[in-house]
Design an enzyme around this catalytic site. Structure first.
Site, PDB file in Angstrom:
ATOM      1  N   GLU A 131      82.066  25.368  77.874  1.00  0.00           N
ATOM      2  CA  GLU A 131      82.303  26.651  78.565  1.00  0.00           C
ATOM      3  C   GLU A 131      83.572  27.387  78.116  1.00  0.00           C
ATOM      4  OE1 GLU A 131      83.580  23.182  80.808  1.00  0.00           O
ATOM      5  OE2 GLU A 131      81.593  23.839  80.286  1.00  0.00           O
TER       6      GLU A 131
ATOM      7  N   ASP B  41      80.120  18.561  75.032  1.00  0.00           N
ATOM      8  CA  ASP B  41      80.732  18.662  76.350  1.00  0.00           C
ATOM      9  C   ASP B  41      81.744  19.809  76.346  1.00  0.00           C
ATOM     10  OD1 ASP B  41      81.338  17.998  78.970  1.00  0.00           O
ATOM     11  OD2 ASP B  41      81.501  15.854  78.546  1.00  0.00           O
TER      12      ASP B  41
ATOM     13  N   ASP C 151      79.159  18.453  85.828  1.00  0.00           N
ATOM     14  CA  ASP C 151      79.604  17.272  86.575  1.00  0.00           C
ATOM     15  C   ASP C 151      79.379  17.452  88.071  1.00  0.00           C
ATOM     16  OD1 ASP C 151      80.378  16.273  84.143  1.00  0.00           O
ATOM     17  OD2 ASP C 151      82.468  16.825  84.363  1.00  0.00           O
TER      18      ASP C 151
END
Length: 817
Positions: free
Chosen positions: A409, A406, A479
């Site tokens: 980025e 997760d 998300d």
């Protein structure tokens, strides 16, 4: 002076005053030919053109006399000695390989690209270099502009949530974030692609006048031009440059269940048990965050929480039920973790704001108790070593099967310009910003490969960059909120991402933020049920079928029980997914070996049909299935919902307006589907045949979507199973869709190790001869431990004709006349 193997040609040149900017012209002083291309000076630029393959060239431009040195993070291929000729014509230097022509204006350095037959493909219209002070390093902001044809569609750029298929008339700031993953690459329906090899924040702008990449930092312009003749050829060229796709385990193509989050090991194991009790197939279960305890222990990569008292036993219980565990790991660490302490001492942690901000699990964040969580420097090889050391010790050694990476980025909350001044191992964060996910994911892949070849790496990651396909990674779209508009966005987002060379894409089935549905019954709300089922049907035809989200649990039993229309619709498509595993795994082999793609924009296979060029709501899954997911509410009101990652955590969100309590999901509805010209199409459900090149209406209810098979397809279907490897593929149904000759290769291997790289696999070629109505099953090629020696194929045509044959690995012909 003599020049051996170097052709130095003199040309006239004019000396002029150098002024600010680079707009003035000057004649090229000389060009120097070498084995892979040439270099010259034009318009105060040093220009280098280097062949990496006959149809791939790298172009580098930088201010004349200045140094240029760069080791690409994305490109792993080196320039190649290539056969090409050079000539001069009308003030241009013309390079010709057997796959490409380039005309370089000797005065300006601008390049015009043509096909071998002279078709104009793309032309440059300008390069620029503006001085830029990058934290004390005197460098440039760089830009390159091109001229495209007026009606020429282009695709790619990454995972974009703009709902567009063609990215013409697009203006976007490319800086990695939660739901937009940027790859500075586009390809054209004309069969070429452009990869802008820059990692800093980049503006991509397309107008009728020009198409340009403009990056904040770069020593020079640096891009690759790929001519592949068609979309598959361009994808192959991109992977030739940046890495091929490894095989991932068969089980990863099964069904995955997840939520934010299972709060104890008992809850996690119980989900697997319930699926087994219900006899609904399942292969993957995911443990989301905070199994490590509180936020000060963020991403300890260890089961510290008292709610997970015996992780080893928990994992064994999951494995005993023939399921696999993926665990959430992050790019940041809390101050009470071992990785944080070791990296902090070595200056390997960044200081900008990241998630979570507070040590308390509250919203909004209570900054009286800052978490102290910091992102690690994934650009630093020693930091990547430390990351794996703790990951291996805390999780991999326990038997965790795959990684949910997760925030790759990574999460960068403040987005202050000065944050980009942060020092990394490779220079400023600004300089390498967009390549962070490539480095973070690659670090885990490389280390696991070094540790063992007995278990294939599989990484679910939130972010991506060019080249990430080489790391066994599947990128999900972040998300996203639970809305019809967002579901519609996922289709072109996945297709455009695939067209950058990254074949593995998925999204949270049902959308992540579902808070607006929570107060109206959650999984019992018809509004959410309709959205969820349609999203799941779409997810059935993506490379990873994974249900996940917050606010509303997504396990099948949340939606009722067997006999309930919603429950049955979910189960039907999970079972359909499992029946397709022989097809899906064979497509996976084609992706890995032959550079194919799972998700195929219609323009990939039907570029001659201009109606396909901008279709954003249909696609091919492999080369046989035409998928037209239902992307609009038909039974319930459709509410437009916009939620960002911060608003989504606000538990005070309102409820859905115009809520409904009872809906008849069995009522038939009508949707329109376009069938591309150039093929005939069989309705998967009814076997009815349709001509291509027309729009038709299809009747559906909640338990069906428009699904067609291209004439000239051979598709194997597997047995009814509870998990991917429960039964051998020794009794397969093979459906033949005639109308033209067809080929298919059934691929098998040991399913979860790297022995296939050593040749441990089998291929069984199938060929349908339309004229003689004969199916030929060729002799089996290859071998592996545990391979099937005797099997049965049940062969079926759409008209109902069927034959059963026994196959022992030798060639057989089956005639259907």
């Amino acid at each position: 002076m003599k020049y051996k193997d170097i052709n130095l040609k003199k040309a006239t040149f004019t000396v002029i005053m150098i002024t600010a900017g680079w707009s003035h012209s000057a004649y090229a002083q000389a060009y120097v030919k070498n084995d892979s291309g040439l270099s010259l000076t034009a318009d105060r630029m040093d220009v280098k053109v280097m062949f990496y393959a006959p149809g791939i060239v790298r172009v580098v431009k930088y201010p004349a006399g200045k140094p240029f040195s760069k080791s690409s993070l994305a490109v792993i291929k080196k320039e190649q000695k290539t056969q090409f000729s050079i000539s001069e014509k009308d003030g241009s230097i013309v390079l010709k390989s057997n796959a490409l022509q380039l005309s370089i204006d000797a005065k300006t350095g601008k390049i015009l690209y043509r096909s071998p037959l002279g078709q104009e493909l793309l032309k440059e219209i300008g390069s620029s270099f503006r001085p830029f002070n990058d934290t004390g390093n005197q460098t440039y902001s760089v830009s390159q502009s091109f001229q495209l044809e007026k009606d020429e569609p282009i695709y790619g750029l990454g995972i974009l949530q703009n709902g567009k298929m063609s990215q013409r008339n697009t203006d976007i700031k490319m800086i990695q974030n939660n739901t937009w993953d940027f790859v500075p690459f586009f390809q054209s329906v004309k069969g070429y692609g452009v990869f802008w090899d820059n990692y800093s924040p980049t503006q991509f702008t397309d107008t009728p006048q020009k198409t340009s990449f403009s990056s904040e930092v770069g020593e020079g312009v640096d891009y690759y031009f790929i001519y592949g003749k068609n979309a598959d050829g361009v994808v192959a060229g991109m992977r030739n440059l940046t890495g091929k796709v490894p095989m991932i385990p068969l089980w990863t193509y099964g069904y995955w269940q997840s939520k934010e989050r299972y709060k104890s090991q008992d809850e996690l194991v119980d989900v697997v048990k319930k699926y087994r009790d219900l006899k609904v197939p399942l292969d993957g279960i995911i443990q989301d965050w905070q199994y490590w305890g509180n936020n000060y222990q963020w991403n300890a990569m260890d089961f510290i929480s008292p709610d997970f008292p015996d992780a080893q036993k928990m994992i064994q219980n999951i494995h005993d039920k023939n399921a696999h565990l993926s665990v959430s790991i992050w790019s940041s660490f809390g101050p009470m973790t071992h990785p944080y302490r070791e990296m902090d001492q070595k200056g390997m942690l960044f200081n900008f704001k990241t998630w979570p901000e507070s040590g308390r699990e509250v919203w909004p964040p209570d900054m009286n108790y800052p978490s102290g969580v910091r992102v690690y420097d994934a650009y630093n090889p020693e930091a990547r070593n430390i990351y794996w050391k703790y990951l291996n010790k805390g999780l991999f050694s326990l038997g965790v099967d795959s990684w949910w990476m997760d925030s790759t980025e990574p999460d960068h909350l403040s987005q202050k310009p000065e944050d980009l001044d942060t020092k990394t191992y490779l220079g400023s964060f600004r300089k390498v910003r967009n390549a962070y996910p490539l480095m973070a994911v690659g670090g885990v892949y490389d280390h696991q490969r070094e540790t063992t070849s007995d278990k294939r790496v599989f990484i679910l990651t939130r972010s991506a960059f060019a080249g990430q396909q080489r790391y066994g990674a599947n990128t999900w779209s972040g998300d996203v909120n639970s809305s019809w508009d967002m579901l519609r966005n996922q289709v072109p987002a996945g297709l455009n991402f695939s067209l950058t060379g990254n074949p593995n894409f998925n999204s949270d089935i049902g959308g992540f933020f579902a808070g607006v549905y929570k107060r109206n019954g959650g999984a019992k709300s018809p509004m959410f049920q309709e959205l969820y089922v349609r999203w799941l049907q779409y997810g059935t035809f993506t490379p990873m079928m994974r249900s996940h989200g917050t606010d509303v649990p997504r396990e099948i039993y949340q939606f009722g029980q067997k006999g309930d229309v919603v429950y049955d619709a979910i189960e039907k498509f999970i079972r359909l997914r499992y029946s397709m595993l022989p097809y899906i795994y064979s497509v996976s082999h084609n992706v890995s070996k032959n550079n194919s793609s799972f998700l195929r924009a219609l323009s990939m296979d039907f570029s001659s049909d201009k109606k396909t060029w901008d279709i954003n709501n249909e696609y091919l899954f492999g080369k046989s299935f035409l998928v037209a997911p239902v992307l609009h509410a038909q039974y319930t009101p459709e509410k437009i919902i916009t939620t960002d990652e911060n608003e989504g955590w606000d538990k005070k969100q309102g409820s859905v307006e115009n809520a409904v309590s009872k809906v008849d999901f069995t009522q038939n509805k009508t949707v329109k589907v376009y069938l591309p010209a150039g093929a005939d199409w069989f309705d998967f459900w009814t076997n009815e045949k349709h001509k291509g090149g027309q729009e038709i209406e299809k009747s559906v209810n909640l338990q069906s979507i428009p699904l067609y098979v291209k004439a000239g397809s051979i598709i194997p279907f597997g047995p009814d199973v509870q998990f991917a490897t429960e039964k051998k593929w020794d009794d397969l149904t093979v459906k033949i869709y005639p109308g033209t000759d067809a080929d298919f290769i059934l691929y098998e291997d040991e399913f979860d190790n790297y022995n296939y790289e050593k040749g441990a696999f089998t291929e069984i070629p199938f060929h349908w001869n339309e004229k003689s109505k004969t199916l030929t099953i060729e002799a089996k090629k290859g071998k592996y431990n545990g391979m099937i020696s005797e099997r049965t194929f049940s062969l079926i045509l759409p008209n109902g004709k069927q034959k059963t044959v026994d196959y022992s690995g030798k060639k057989i012909n089956v005639n259907f006349k």
